[in-house]
Motif scaffolding. Structure first.
Motif, PDB file in Angstrom:
ATOM      1  N   ALA A 109     -22.004  22.964 -33.086  1.00  0.00           N
ATOM      2  CA  ALA A 109     -21.799  24.487 -33.687  1.00  0.00           C
ATOM      3  C   ALA A 109     -22.560  25.340 -33.075  1.00  0.00           C
ATOM      4  O   ALA A 109     -22.467  26.437 -32.694  1.00  0.00           O
ATOM      5  CB  ALA A 109     -22.555  23.980 -35.038  1.00  0.00           C
ATOM      6  N   ASP A 110     -23.992  24.937 -32.294  1.00  0.00           N
ATOM      7  CA  ASP A 110     -24.778  25.751 -31.539  1.00  0.00           C
ATOM      8  C   ASP A 110     -23.849  26.121 -30.169  1.00  0.00           C
ATOM      9  O   ASP A 110     -24.173  27.309 -29.736  1.00  0.00           O
ATOM     10  CB  ASP A 110     -25.954  24.997 -31.182  1.00  0.00           C
ATOM     11  N   VAL A 111     -23.274  25.320 -29.722  1.00  0.00           N
ATOM     12  CA  VAL A 111     -22.441  25.610 -28.295  1.00  0.00           C
ATOM     13  C   VAL A 111     -21.254  26.756 -29.050  1.00  0.00           C
ATOM     14  O   VAL A 111     -21.215  27.890 -28.394  1.00  0.00           O
ATOM     15  CB  VAL A 111     -21.585  24.427 -27.971  1.00  0.00           C
ATOM     16  N   ALA A 112     -20.743  26.733 -29.985  1.00  0.00           N
ATOM     17  CA  ALA A 112     -19.766  27.426 -30.653  1.00  0.00           C
ATOM     18  C   ALA A 112     -20.255  28.768 -30.829  1.00  0.00           C
ATOM     19  O   ALA A 112     -19.916  30.040 -30.641  1.00  0.00           O
ATOM     20  CB  ALA A 112     -19.062  26.915 -31.829  1.00  0.00           C
ATOM     21  N   ARG A 113     -21.463  28.686 -31.512  1.00  0.00           N
ATOM     22  CA  ARG A 113     -22.273  30.214 -31.786  1.00  0.00           C
ATOM     23  C   ARG A 113     -22.394  30.809 -30.458  1.00  0.00           C
ATOM     24  O   ARG A 113     -22.493  32.349 -30.425  1.00  0.00           O
ATOM     25  CB  ARG A 113     -23.357  29.821 -32.469  1.00  0.00           C
ATOM     26  N   ALA A 114     -22.969  30.171 -29.462  1.00  0.00           N
ATOM     27  CA  ALA A 114     -22.970  31.021 -28.194  1.00  0.00           C
ATOM     28  C   ALA A 114     -21.957  31.547 -27.515  1.00  0.00           C
ATOM     29  O   ALA A 114     -21.778  32.596 -26.713  1.00  0.00           O
ATOM     30  CB  ALA A 114     -23.834  29.992 -27.080  1.00  0.00           C
ATOM     31  N   LEU A 115     -20.710  30.952 -27.817  1.00  0.00           N
ATOM     32  CA  LEU A 115     -19.516  31.570 -27.371  1.00  0.00           C
ATOM     33  C   LEU A 115     -18.586  32.482 -28.175  1.00  0.00           C
ATOM     34  O   LEU A 115     -18.046  33.578 -27.572  1.00  0.00           O
ATOM     35  CB  LEU A 115     -18.439  30.179 -27.121  1.00  0.00           C
ATOM     36  N   ILE A 116     -18.823  32.453 -29.242  1.00  0.00           N
ATOM     37  CA  ILE A 116     -18.124  33.435 -30.271  1.00  0.00           C
ATOM     38  C   ILE A 116     -18.676  34.836 -30.383  1.00  0.00           C
ATOM     39  O   ILE A 116     -19.820  35.184 -30.104  1.00  0.00           O
ATOM     40  CB  ILE A 116     -18.169  32.816 -31.727  1.00  0.00           C
ATOM     41  N   GLU A 117     -17.574  35.791 -30.223  1.00  0.00           N
ATOM     42  CA  GLU A 117     -17.980  37.181 -29.956  1.00  0.00           C
ATOM     43  C   GLU A 117     -17.791  38.028 -31.305  1.00  0.00           C
ATOM     44  O   GLU A 117     -18.007  39.415 -31.096  1.00  0.00           O
ATOM     45  CB  GLU A 117     -17.520  37.576 -28.860  1.00  0.00           C
ATOM     46  N   THR A 118     -17.159  37.470 -32.273  1.00  0.00           N
ATOM     47  CA  THR A 118     -17.088  38.374 -33.435  1.00  0.00           C
ATOM     48  C   THR A 118     -17.330  37.542 -34.779  1.00  0.00           C
ATOM     49  O   THR A 118     -18.038  36.746 -34.621  1.00  0.00           O
ATOM     50  CB  THR A 118     -15.332  38.586 -33.429  1.00  0.00           C
ATOM     51  N   ASP A 119     -16.906  38.068 -35.736  1.00  0.00           N
ATOM     52  CA  ASP A 119     -17.218  37.440 -37.198  1.00  0.00           C
ATOM     53  C   ASP A 119     -16.272  36.259 -37.540  1.00  0.00           C
ATOM     54  O   ASP A 119     -15.260  36.168 -38.082  1.00  0.00           O
ATOM     55  CB  ASP A 119     -17.073  38.694 -38.109  1.00  0.00           C
ATOM     56  N   VAL A 120     -16.924  35.257 -37.206  1.00  0.00           N
ATOM     57  CA  VAL A 120     -16.470  33.751 -37.333  1.00  0.00           C
ATOM     58  C   VAL A 120     -17.243  32.839 -38.092  1.00  0.00           C
ATOM     59  O   VAL A 120     -18.438  32.774 -37.595  1.00  0.00           O
ATOM     60  CB  VAL A 120     -15.761  33.152 -36.200  1.00  0.00           C
ATOM     61  N   GLN A 121     -16.958  32.177 -38.978  1.00  0.00           N
ATOM     62  CA  GLN A 121     -17.834  31.229 -39.823  1.00  0.00           C
ATOM     63  C   GLN A 121     -17.694  29.879 -39.191  1.00  0.00           C
ATOM     64  O   GLN A 121     -16.628  29.491 -38.831  1.00  0.00           O
ATOM     65  CB  GLN A 121     -17.264  31.194 -41.338  1.00  0.00           C
ATOM     66  N   ILE A 122     -18.817  29.326 -38.812  1.00  0.00           N
ATOM     67  CA  ILE A 122     -18.797  28.113 -38.363  1.00  0.00           C
ATOM     68  C   ILE A 122     -19.614  27.162 -39.234  1.00  0.00           C
ATOM     69  O   ILE A 122     -20.592  27.426 -39.728  1.00  0.00           O
ATOM     70  CB  ILE A 122     -20.049  28.162 -37.006  1.00  0.00           C
ATOM     71  N   VAL A 123     -18.928  26.020 -39.402  1.00  0.00           N
ATOM     72  CA  VAL A 123     -19.261  24.814 -40.353  1.00  0.00           C
ATOM     73  C   VAL A 123     -19.459  23.627 -39.699  1.00  0.00           C
ATOM     74  O   VAL A 123     -18.570  23.466 -38.590  1.00  0.00           O
ATOM     75  CB  VAL A 123     -18.244  24.620 -41.566  1.00  0.00           C
ATOM     76  N   VAL A 124     -20.196  22.758 -40.114  1.00  0.00           N
ATOM     77  CA  VAL A 124     -20.159  21.274 -39.494  1.00  0.00           C
ATOM     78  C   VAL A 124     -19.640  20.316 -40.699  1.00  0.00           C
ATOM     79  O   VAL A 124     -20.138  20.132 -41.849  1.00  0.00           O
ATOM     80  CB  VAL A 124     -21.682  21.232 -39.193  1.00  0.00           C
ATOM     81  N   GLU A 125     -18.552  19.656 -39.978  1.00  0.00           N
ATOM     82  CA  GLU A 125     -17.969  18.523 -40.928  1.00  0.00           C
ATOM     83  C   GLU A 125     -17.520  17.598 -39.959  1.00  0.00           C
ATOM     84  O   GLU A 125     -16.937  17.781 -39.126  1.00  0.00           O
ATOM     85  CB  GLU A 125     -16.709  18.956 -41.726  1.00  0.00           C
ATOM     86  N   PRO A 126     -18.247  16.297 -39.690  1.00  0.00           N
ATOM     87  CA  PRO A 126     -17.744  15.163 -38.831  1.00  0.00           C
ATOM     88  C   PRO A 126     -16.174  14.915 -38.891  1.00  0.00           C
ATOM     89  O   PRO A 126     -15.701  14.859 -39.887  1.00  0.00           O
ATOM     90  CB  PRO A 126     -18.556  14.243 -39.260  1.00  0.00           C
ATOM     91  N   PHE A 127     -15.831  14.766 -37.903  1.00  0.00           N
ATOM     92  CA  PHE A 127     -14.303  14.457 -37.646  1.00  0.00           C
ATOM     93  C   PHE A 127     -13.952  13.757 -36.210  1.00  0.00           C
ATOM     94  O   PHE A 127     -15.175  13.782 -35.463  1.00  0.00           O
ATOM     95  CB  PHE A 127     -13.447  15.654 -37.539  1.00  0.00           C
ATOM     96  N   GLY A 128     -13.128  13.061 -36.011  1.00  0.00           N
ATOM     97  CA  GLY A 128     -12.742  12.409 -34.684  1.00  0.00           C
ATOM     98  C   GLY A 128     -12.303  13.453 -33.642  1.00  0.00           C
ATOM     99  O   GLY A 128     -12.954  13.181 -32.645  1.00  0.00           O
ATOM    100  N   ASP A 129     -11.257  14.172 -33.884  1.00  0.00           N
ATOM    101  CA  ASP A 129     -10.912  15.198 -33.094  1.00  0.00           C
ATOM    102  C   ASP A 129     -10.232  16.307 -33.579  1.00  0.00           C
ATOM    103  O   ASP A 129     -10.407  16.429 -34.894  1.00  0.00           O
ATOM    104  CB  ASP A 129      -9.882  14.604 -31.908  1.00  0.00           C
TER     105      ASP A 129
END
Length: 325
Positions: free
Chosen positions: A61-81
């Motif tokens: 999620a930290d990586v995603a936040r550094a890449l996203i440039e607009t209003d996108v919600q980021i959530v953490v839920e474990p998954f395989g792929d």
């Protein structure tokens, strides 16, 4: 009950974000940039649809936040792929409102069984207070496509494969699809793309672009490994009473010397934006132009999907829309 078409309004979309180095040993950072660019494009500066980027760990999620440039919600839920098209519920609408149909998931016929993929759909639905019901048979969302008017297209290679539902006939599957998704007419195609590890998902081969109208690629080079598959699919679709639009094929596409299932059909139809995969192939721009002609009221853009394809799919595979009601 009705299964809305993808071009109908969405309240939100779930998108899987890659992060596991074991599943993405090559070009992981590039795949992450491609997914972030896709999420930004569909959010369209906050006026497209609500985009929910699903990450498997807080570090991802930290990586995603550094890449996203607009209003996108980021959530953490474990998954395989990241292939949420296949592991998340398929949403229908009806007199009681929105309802998610969750199906069994066995890692594409037991080939890629990973912890978290079997229940990620239920957990996401619970997190966002969406009602969901269980169906006791195997079905992936990428294996089917619908037009919102009771028509569905799929491949026998995948849905009737013995590694999914042993002993189920096409008639039995048809009845189950009717019960779960209110499907009235099914077009059964044969095989999907060569080297598609999903056993021929239809979202790489044939996509509805309007009620009763399906888009299917057309090979333009003699070395296209899917030429006969495309033509057979078009013939079968017409025989089922569907109108067929032929679009460019990505042609013969290889990764490290092996054929890969590159397909422009893996586009995602958002509220305002249609995202078309790009592979650095000769027909990239042509595919965007011809898909744009099918969606004149949307912005149709091409986005790189070369790193994502190493994982086996593209934008449609990593997304699952939640219809508006």
């Amino acid at each position: 009950m009705r299964w809305p078409a993808e071009w109908e309004p969405h309240q939100a979309v779930w998108i899987g974000f890659p992060g596991d180095p074991a599943e993405w040993p090559v070009r992981l950072a590039e795949a992450q940039r491609e997914v972030a660019a896709f999420a930004d494009a569909i959010a369209d500066q906050g006026v497209g649809e609500a985009v929910i980027l699903v990450c498997r760990t807080p570090a991802d999620a930290d990586v995603a936040r550094a890449l996203i440039e607009t209003d996108v919600q980021i959530v953490v839920e474990p998954f395989g792929d990241i292939w949420l098209r296949d592991s998340a519920p398929i949403f229908v609408t009806g007199s009681a409102g929105l309802f998610g149909q969750n199906f069994g998931f066995n890692g594409w016929g037991g080939k890629y069984a990973m912890a978290g993929d079997q229940d990620i759909g239920v957990r996401l639905a619970k997190r966002f207070d969406l009602p969901v019901g269980e169906n006791d048979w195997i079905l992936e969302g990428g294996a089917i496509d619908g037009d919102g008017a009771g028509r569905l297209i799929t491949t026998r290679q995948c849905v009737l494969n013995g590694n999914r539902n042993v002993g189920l006939s096409s008639q039995q599957v048809s009845e189950r699809l009717h019960d779960a998704l209110a499907v009235e007419d099914i077009c059964w195609l044969g095989d999907g793309l060569v080297a598609d590890h999903t056993d021929g998902h239809v979202d790489n081969l044939a996509r509805f672009v309007a009620p009763g109208v399906v888009a299917i690629p057309q090979a333009e080079t003699v070395d296209d490994p899917n030429s006969e598959i495309f033509d057979n699919a078009a013939q079968q679709a017409r025989s089922s009473g569907l109108s067929v639009v032929r679009l460019p094929s990505a042609g013969r596409y290889e990764i490290d010397g092996d054929i890969a299932p590159a397909s422009y059909m893996n586009f995602y139809i958002g509220n305002r934006v249609v995202a078309v995969p790009q592979y650095g192939a000769a027909n990239d721009a042509k595919a965007v132009d011809q898909i744009a002609a099918l969606f004149p009221n949307r912005k149709v853009i091409g986005l790189s999907s070369q790193a994502l394809l190493r994982g086996g799919g593209s934008f449609h595979c990593i997304s699952q829309q939640i219809p508006s009601i």
